[in-house]
Design a protein around this motif. Structure first.
Motif, PDB file in Angstrom:
ATOM      1  N   LEU A  60       0.957   4.030  -2.961  1.00 12.57           N
ATOM      2  CA  LEU A  60       0.681   5.445  -2.705  1.00 12.57           C
ATOM      3  C   LEU A  60       1.836   6.335  -3.148  1.00 12.57           C
ATOM      4  O   LEU A  60       1.627   7.404  -3.742  1.00 12.57           O
ATOM      5  CB  LEU A  60       0.360   5.669  -1.223  1.00 12.57           C
ATOM      6  N   SER A  61       3.056   5.932  -2.886  1.00 16.09           N
ATOM      7  CA  SER A  61       4.199   6.757  -3.293  1.00 16.09           C
ATOM      8  C   SER A  61       4.345   6.780  -4.813  1.00 16.09           C
ATOM      9  O   SER A  61       4.696   7.803  -5.400  1.00 16.09           O
ATOM     10  CB  SER A  61       5.488   6.271  -2.631  1.00 16.09           C
ATOM     11  N   THR A  62       4.035   5.673  -5.475  1.00 14.58           N
ATOM     12  CA  THR A  62       4.087   5.639  -6.939  1.00 14.58           C
ATOM     13  C   THR A  62       3.031   6.548  -7.549  1.00 14.58           C
ATOM     14  O   THR A  62       3.306   7.311  -8.482  1.00 14.58           O
ATOM     15  CB  THR A  62       3.890   4.195  -7.451  1.00 14.58           C
ATOM     16  N   ALA A 103       1.629   9.159  -6.157  1.00 10.96           N
ATOM     17  CA  ALA A 103       2.011  10.543  -5.879  1.00 10.96           C
ATOM     18  C   ALA A 103       3.110  11.011  -6.827  1.00 10.96           C
ATOM     19  O   ALA A 103       3.068  12.140  -7.333  1.00 10.96           O
ATOM     20  CB  ALA A 103       2.472  10.675  -4.426  1.00 10.96           C
ATOM     21  N   THR A 104       4.078  10.178  -7.120  1.00 14.24           N
ATOM     22  CA  THR A 104       5.164  10.537  -8.038  1.00 14.24           C
ATOM     23  C   THR A 104       4.643  10.743  -9.461  1.00 14.24           C
ATOM     24  O   THR A 104       4.985  11.725 -10.130  1.00 14.24           O
ATOM     25  CB  THR A 104       6.241   9.440  -8.038  1.00 14.24           C
ATOM     26  N   SER A 140       1.581  11.485 -10.366  1.00 12.47           N
ATOM     27  CA  SER A 140       0.727  12.686 -10.377  1.00 12.47           C
ATOM     28  C   SER A 140       1.574  13.943 -10.437  1.00 12.47           C
ATOM     29  O   SER A 140       1.266  14.893 -11.174  1.00 12.47           O
ATOM     30  CB  SER A 140      -0.159  12.717  -9.131  1.00 12.47           C
ATOM     31  N   ARG A 159       0.840  -1.198   0.000  1.00 12.45           N
ATOM     32  CA  ARG A 159       0.000   0.000   0.000  1.00 12.45           C
ATOM     33  C   ARG A 159       0.870   1.241   0.000  1.00 12.45           C
ATOM     34  O   ARG A 159       0.599   2.206  -0.716  1.00 12.45           O
ATOM     35  CB  ARG A 159      -0.932  -0.004   1.199  1.00 12.45           C
ATOM     36  N   ARG A 160       1.924   1.232   0.813  1.00  8.26           N
ATOM     37  CA  ARG A 160       2.841   2.367   0.880  1.00  8.26           C
ATOM     38  C   ARG A 160       3.537   2.575  -0.467  1.00  8.26           C
ATOM     39  O   ARG A 160       3.686   3.697  -0.942  1.00  8.26           O
ATOM     40  CB  ARG A 160       3.870   2.104   1.979  1.00  8.26           C
ATOM     41  N   ILE A 161       3.976   1.501  -1.105  1.00  8.35           N
ATOM     42  CA  ILE A 161       4.629   1.582  -2.414  1.00  8.35           C
ATOM     43  C   ILE A 161       3.656   2.127  -3.449  1.00  8.35           C
ATOM     44  O   ILE A 161       3.999   2.994  -4.261  1.00  8.35           O
ATOM     45  CB  ILE A 161       5.173   0.200  -2.829  1.00  8.35           C
TER      46      ILE A 161
END
Length: 166
Positions: free
Chosen positions: A14-16, A18-19, A21, A10-12
């Motif tokens: 979300l960070s992907t 965000a990057t 976007s 989930r963390r991976i």
């Protein structure tokens, strides 16, 4: 226990997201045009506002009186016909055709997109190619310039409207 520690995917994810976007937002920004570059492109090609605003009314009146004079004498009279202004995705395109008899002797660009440096760069390399091709073909049946598709299509439509008026 913290739910984020038990779910690293989930963390991976979300960070992907965000990057990606952030990258899309950065690529969507349009650069500002530099006034010196705008002045340079406008002096290199004749798409100035004063030419299009002053030339359009006088040309329409001369093109409306030309058919009567050309029908009475079939000599090689030189006349200028202004094409319609075509709205493209990046801005207006308008051309003026100089006809000697029934042959295209010159094509003058009155308007091309020059809002940003990329538009100016496209106009600098595409317009001379389109003009040369139109004079060679003696019609609006010309190929588009690669990398300048919208400008080319606007050029062809405006050229065809001028030829239709003639």
């Amino acid at each position: 226990m913290n739910p984020m520690r038990t779910r690293p995917l989930r963390r991976i994810l979300l960070s992907t997201v965000a990057t990606v976007s952030g990258a899309v937002l950065l690529l969507a920004l349009k650069p500002h045009s530099h006034p010196a570059v705008v002045a340079q492109i406008q002096s290199a090609t004749p798409p100035s506002a004063s030419v299009s605003s002053s030339a359009a009314p006088s040309e329409s009146s001369s093109s409306s009186s030309s058919p009567s004079s050309s029908s009475s004498s079939k000599t090689k009279a030189t006349r200028k016909v202004t094409g319609d202004t075509v709205q493209t995705r990046f801005g207006p395109v308008q051309v003026q055709v100089t006809l000697t008899g029934t042959r295209i002797s010159a094509v003058t660009v009155l308007q091309v997109p020059t809002e940003n440096p990329r538009d100016q760069e496209i106009a600098q390399y595409a317009v001379p190619q389109l003009t040369q091709e139109a004079i060679t073909a003696q019609s609006a049946s010309i190929d588009t310039v690669s990398g300048a598709t919208y400008t080319s299509e606007g050029y062809v439509q405006s050229l065809q409207s001028a030829l239709d008026k003639a």
